[in-house]
Write an enzyme that holds these catalytic residues in place. Structure first.
Site, mmCIF file in Angstrom:
data_model
loop_
_atom_site.group_PDB
_atom_site.id
_atom_site.type_symbol
_atom_site.label_atom_id
_atom_site.label_comp_id
_atom_site.label_asym_id
_atom_site.label_seq_id
_atom_site.Cartn_x
_atom_site.Cartn_y
_atom_site.Cartn_z
ATOM 1 N N ILE A 1 35.315 42.026 38.711
ATOM 2 C CA ILE A 1 34.663 40.909 39.237
ATOM 3 C C ILE A 1 34.830 40.887 40.565
ATOM 4 O O ILE A 1 34.061 40.438 41.455
ATOM 5 C CB ILE A 1 34.577 39.671 38.382
ATOM 6 C CG1 ILE A 1 33.713 38.634 38.709
ATOM 7 C CG2 ILE A 1 35.780 38.862 38.506
ATOM 8 C CD1 ILE A 1 32.537 38.030 37.641
ATOM 9 N N LYS B 1 47.785 29.099 51.505
ATOM 10 C CA LYS B 1 46.993 28.032 51.033
ATOM 11 C C LYS B 1 47.583 26.820 50.742
ATOM 12 O O LYS B 1 48.706 26.950 49.847
ATOM 13 C CB LYS B 1 45.991 28.219 49.682
ATOM 14 C CG LYS B 1 45.456 27.352 49.119
ATOM 15 C CD LYS B 1 44.527 27.727 47.841
ATOM 16 C CE LYS B 1 44.220 26.402 47.221
ATOM 17 N NZ LYS B 1 43.506 26.769 46.001
ATOM 18 N N LEU C 1 38.444 36.287 31.904
ATOM 19 C CA LEU C 1 37.299 35.566 31.677
ATOM 20 C C LEU C 1 36.471 35.989 30.373
ATOM 21 O O LEU C 1 35.749 35.364 29.839
ATOM 22 C CB LEU C 1 36.280 36.461 32.815
ATOM 23 C CG LEU C 1 36.585 36.168 34.124
ATOM 24 C CD1 LEU C 1 35.857 36.970 35.015
ATOM 25 C CD2 LEU C 1 36.304 34.876 34.433
ATOM 26 N N PRO D 1 46.352 18.131 48.329
ATOM 27 C CA PRO D 1 47.370 19.127 49.031
ATOM 28 C C PRO D 1 48.215 19.333 47.596
ATOM 29 O O PRO D 1 48.229 18.629 46.889
ATOM 30 C CB PRO D 1 48.220 18.442 49.922
ATOM 31 C CG PRO D 1 47.926 16.890 49.684
ATOM 32 C CD PRO D 1 46.661 16.614 49.074
ATOM 33 N N GLY E 1 41.164 30.319 37.834
ATOM 34 C CA GLY E 1 40.656 31.550 36.889
ATOM 35 C C GLY E 1 42.344 32.335 36.830
ATOM 36 O O GLY E 1 42.626 32.521 35.570
ATOM 37 N N ILE E 2 42.724 32.433 37.934
ATOM 38 C CA ILE E 2 44.130 33.270 37.949
ATOM 39 C C ILE E 2 45.216 32.529 37.411
ATOM 40 O O ILE E 2 45.925 33.147 36.648
ATOM 41 C CB ILE E 2 44.396 33.934 39.341
ATOM 42 C CG1 ILE E 2 43.159 35.096 39.815
ATOM 43 C CG2 ILE E 2 45.786 34.168 39.529
ATOM 44 C CD1 ILE E 2 43.298 35.445 41.163
HETATM 45 P P1 FAD Z 1 37.077 41.349 35.583
HETATM 46 O O1 FAD Z 1 37.576 41.276 36.939
HETATM 47 O O2 FAD Z 1 35.749 41.484 35.344
HETATM 48 O O3 FAD Z 1 37.987 42.539 34.848
HETATM 49 C C1 FAD Z 1 37.348 43.455 33.688
HETATM 50 C C2 FAD Z 1 37.889 44.531 33.559
HETATM 51 O O4 FAD Z 1 37.293 45.128 32.462
HETATM 52 C C3 FAD Z 1 37.619 45.333 34.592
HETATM 53 O O5 FAD Z 1 38.851 46.612 34.965
HETATM 54 C C4 FAD Z 1 36.714 46.441 33.857
HETATM 55 O O6 FAD Z 1 36.438 48.045 34.286
HETATM 56 C C5 FAD Z 1 37.167 46.513 32.438
HETATM 57 N N1 FAD Z 1 36.382 46.843 31.229
HETATM 58 C C6 FAD Z 1 35.164 46.288 31.231
HETATM 59 N N2 FAD Z 1 34.521 47.072 29.889
HETATM 60 C C7 FAD Z 1 35.329 47.967 29.729
HETATM 61 C C8 FAD Z 1 35.524 48.945 28.721
HETATM 62 N N3 FAD Z 1 34.304 49.197 27.867
HETATM 63 N N4 FAD Z 1 36.790 49.879 28.568
HETATM 64 C C9 FAD Z 1 37.580 49.798 29.628
HETATM 65 N N5 FAD Z 1 37.720 48.749 30.309
HETATM 66 C C10 FAD Z 1 36.554 47.967 30.587
HETATM 67 N N6 FAD Z 1 40.034 32.555 40.094
HETATM 68 C C11 FAD Z 1 40.707 31.753 40.864
HETATM 69 O O7 FAD Z 1 41.921 31.751 40.399
HETATM 70 N N7 FAD Z 1 40.312 31.465 42.192
HETATM 71 C C12 FAD Z 1 39.197 31.705 42.557
HETATM 72 O O8 FAD Z 1 39.011 31.338 43.896
HETATM 73 C C13 FAD Z 1 38.343 32.205 41.935
HETATM 74 N N8 FAD Z 1 37.049 32.565 42.043
HETATM 75 C C14 FAD Z 1 36.062 32.750 41.061
HETATM 76 C C15 FAD Z 1 34.655 32.766 41.569
HETATM 77 C C16 FAD Z 1 33.649 33.247 40.461
HETATM 78 C C17 FAD Z 1 31.985 33.063 41.015
HETATM 79 C C18 FAD Z 1 34.102 33.648 39.288
HETATM 80 C C19 FAD Z 1 32.932 34.264 38.317
HETATM 81 C C20 FAD Z 1 35.303 33.794 39.164
HETATM 82 C C21 FAD Z 1 36.344 33.336 40.104
HETATM 83 N N9 FAD Z 1 37.645 33.167 39.538
HETATM 84 C C22 FAD Z 1 38.638 32.560 40.602
HETATM 85 C C23 FAD Z 1 38.057 33.765 38.291
HETATM 86 C C24 FAD Z 1 38.927 35.144 38.178
HETATM 87 O O9 FAD Z 1 38.104 35.964 39.294
HETATM 88 C C25 FAD Z 1 39.062 35.648 36.989
HETATM 89 O O10 FAD Z 1 39.578 34.719 36.359
HETATM 90 C C26 FAD Z 1 40.144 36.818 37.029
HETATM 91 O O11 FAD Z 1 39.753 37.908 38.182
HETATM 92 C C27 FAD Z 1 40.111 37.688 36.051
HETATM 93 O O12 FAD Z 1 39.176 38.237 35.767
HETATM 94 P P2 FAD Z 1 39.133 39.417 34.515
HETATM 95 O O13 FAD Z 1 40.285 40.350 34.960
HETATM 96 O O14 FAD Z 1 39.130 38.691 33.320
HETATM 97 O O15 FAD Z 1 37.848 40.061 34.642
#
Ligand code: FAD
Length: 550
Positions: free
Chosen positions: A50, A83, A339, A102, A351-352
């Site tokens: 994402i 930050k 997510l 803060p 999120g993180i």
């Molecule tokens: P993703 O980054 O979507 O990773 C999913 C992974 O799964 C990818 O590697 C993909 O290749 C893999 N995958 C998918 N399908 C398959 C498959 N079939 N086989 C193998 N691999 C697969 N968090 C913060 O802390 N601060 C912020 O400022 C912030 N801003 C955000 C803004 C928005 C609009 C959004 C939507 C989120 C934000 N977040 C923020 C949340 C944060 O981005 C996520 O919580 C965090 O990056 C975790 O994402 P993830 O790894 O769960 O998902």
């Protein structure tokens, strides 16, 4: 049968996957020095991460320590900046004013009456400036650290803004160096026993990958937890309306505003808010909004108007999301982290943090054998559920205290049916007294009743979730309440009132004075300590209009 749990399979290599892999390997395997479990991460070469998630909270320092990161290396590798606060602009009224939340503030004495005293004063300076130097340190654009490793007299808490794509890459390299196995392949099938436990996942580049514990980090796809385990999702959209974000990057090569703000700015818009997070090479901006209240073209125009008059050609990306939480973050031998387990809009950068919380909690509760799975899942789910509800209330509060009436969105968010029952009970209580530490020990808010039918499932705790102040205590609540002028009209000075002037704590004044003398501007620190390019403010293009963020 009672089997040992030795092999963890993580599916997905975004921030969630790599935080979990690197953290488990750090905490349980001493980063490869004392291997207790095998960790394998399988990541799709085709599905992009994402890659938003630019702003963090101070818990990140613990994660970095456990995974074995060196701060300087980490900051260079991820384009990170400091930050120290979040500044909320236009949330109370659309008048250009704002307030800070803060990370550091003073706690004078064993009982904190600063909120009550401020409320009963003339409130001629913002509350936060009476208890924290960090709002001012942020506004005068100082780094939280001195140059050349010298120690500043106060420990200023901080987190980072960074490039989320580079962050996942950085953690991947650390994890793989420490012995985590990395497979690039698409998971195509989840293979389960008759009882529903995952035995292996099939992939398109090799043999099935077997494991004892499986962690779903596949983002919004949630291919293990939702598609295979069929765990339902609790939808929070009744309280949080935003369901998408339009995002863009503004490189300093094109335009450098002259500073790198050491804080995140969240500016309210007609149907949501814009985040503004600076890294070492660009500002990342995103308009989190409700598709019900603004159409995509209008949202894009609002985003570009925020950026200023030079930005029409910039590429923007639309990201849709669902706010809520998976009913169980852990079921049988499968956990959802990131997510795939849920999402709450990133107004407080959670999120993180939620990925970190899951990794830390799993490491602590790591089951030795399969017959411990259910006990550990019960406890894990309680912790994660509480935290989601804590975050839901806190974010909900930012909206419901607004007095904006300039759009349907702002009129609707203030209605009672869009404020959680528990938050209503908290606010009612805080109309009687200012928040203090004791308010978070349990759910003893008068009039609070929560009916939540989750009976029958042994992994689910039938008690309603509680706010244990695990992430935000009364001090954070006060930052928002007093920043949003909670009870302000009730306490407005009337003719004949003899209220005292608000007074900053002496410690705060002294820290501000020392900071202004000793701490360097943020961009100078980044340039001298990390080699950030000395960006030039440069001439403005023809037709340039001064953007509101300057
Ligand atoms: P993703 O980054 O979507 O990773 C999913 C992974 O799964 C990818 O590697 C993909 O290749 C893999 N995958 C998918 N399908 C398959 C498959 N079939 N086989 C193998 N691999 C697969 N968090 C913060 O802390 N601060 C912020 O400022 C912030 N801003 C955000 C803004 C928005 C609009 C959004 C939507 C989120 C934000 N977040 C923020 C949340 C944060 O981005 C996520 O919580 C965090 O990056 C975790 O994402 P993830 O790894 O769960 O998902």
């Amino acid at each position: 049968m009672n089997n040992e749990i030795k092999k963890v399979v993580i599916v997905g290599g975004g921030s969630a996957g790599w935080i979990t892999a690197a953290y488990l390997n750090g905490a349980l395997n001493q980063r490869g020095a004392d291997p207790q479990i095998d960790v394998t991460l399988v990541e799709s070469p085709d599905v992009p991460r994402i890659s938003v998630g630019e702003a963090t909270v101070p818990s990140i320092s613990h994660t970095l320590e456990v995974v074995g990161a060196d701060e300087t290396e980490f900051m260079k590798a991820t384009d990170a900046t400091f930050k120290q606060s979040i500044k909320y602009v236009n949330w109370l009224e659309k008048d250009g004013t704002g307030y800070h939340h803060p990370f550091s503030r003073a706690t004078p004495g064993p009982i904190d009456f600063t909120g009550r005293r401020w409320m009963e004063s003339q409130r001629d300076i913002p509350y936060m400036e009476t208890v924290s130097a960090q709002a001012v340190i942020s506004e005068i654009d100082r780094a939280p650290k001195m140059l050349q490793g010298q120690r500043f007299e106060r420990n200023l808490k901080y987190a980072y803004h960074f490039d989320a794509q580079l962050f996942a890459d950085y953690l991947r390299d650390l994890a793989v160096d420490g012995g985590v196995e990395h497979i690039l392949a698409n998971v195509t099938k989840v293979n389960q026993s008759e009882a529903g436990y995952i035995q292996s996942v099939s992939q398109d580049r090799g043999d099935d990958i077997e494991g004892d514990l499986f962690i779903d980090c596949t983002g919004f796809k949630s291919i293990l937890m939702e598609k295979a385990m069929d765990v339902p999702f609790d939808d929070f959209s009744q309280w949080l309306f935003c369901d998408q974000a339009i995002v863009a990057n503004f490189p300093y090569e094109d335009f450098f505003p002259g500073t790198v703000r050491p804080y995140t700015t969240c500016t309210a818009q007609s149907a949501g808010w814009i985040w503004d997070t600076p890294t070492m090479t660009r500002r990342a901006i995103g308009y989190v909004h409700s598709s019900k209240y603004v159409d995509p073209d209008e949202a894009r125009n609002e985003l570009l108007a925020y950026q200023g008059g030079i930005s029409e050609d910039y590429e923007t990306r639309l990201i849709r999301f669902k706010v809520g939480q998976r009913q169980k973050a852990w079921t049988k031998n499968c956990l959802a982290v990131g997510l795939s387990g849920g999402f709450i809009e990133p107004l407080e950068s959670t999120g993180i943090y939620l990925c970190e919380l899951a990794a830390v909690t799993l490491a602590e509760l790591f089951p030795k054998t399969t017959d411990q799975l259910q006990t550990m899942a019960f406890r894990f789910n309680r912790i994660i559920s509480n935290r989601y509800y804590e975050i839901l209330d806190f974010i909900n509060m930012h909206y419901c205290l607004s007095r904006r009436t300039d759009s349907e969105f702002w009129r609707d968010v203030q209605k009672d049916e869009h404020i959680t029952d528990r938050l209503q009970a908290k606010l009612a209580f805080w109309r009687e007294k200012a928040p203090t530490r004791a308010d978070f020990e349990d759910q003893a808010f008068m009039g609070f009743e929560f009916h939540f039918d989750r009976s029958g499932d042994p992994e689910i705790d039938p008690r309603p979730p509680t706010d244990s102040a695990g992430l935000w205590d009364h001090q954070s609540y006060e930052a928002i309440l007093w920043g949003m002028d909670f009870r302000g009209p009730e306490f407005a000075t009337k003719p004949g009132d003899a209220r005292q002037k608000a007074r900053a704590l002496p410690f705060v004044l002294k820290t501000i004075q020392s900071a202004s003398q000793q701490l360097p501007p943020h961009h100078i620190w980044l340039h001298k300590e990390l080699g950030m390019k000395p960006w030039e403010t440069g001439p403005r293009p023809a037709g340039w209009i001064k953007p509101p963020y300057l």
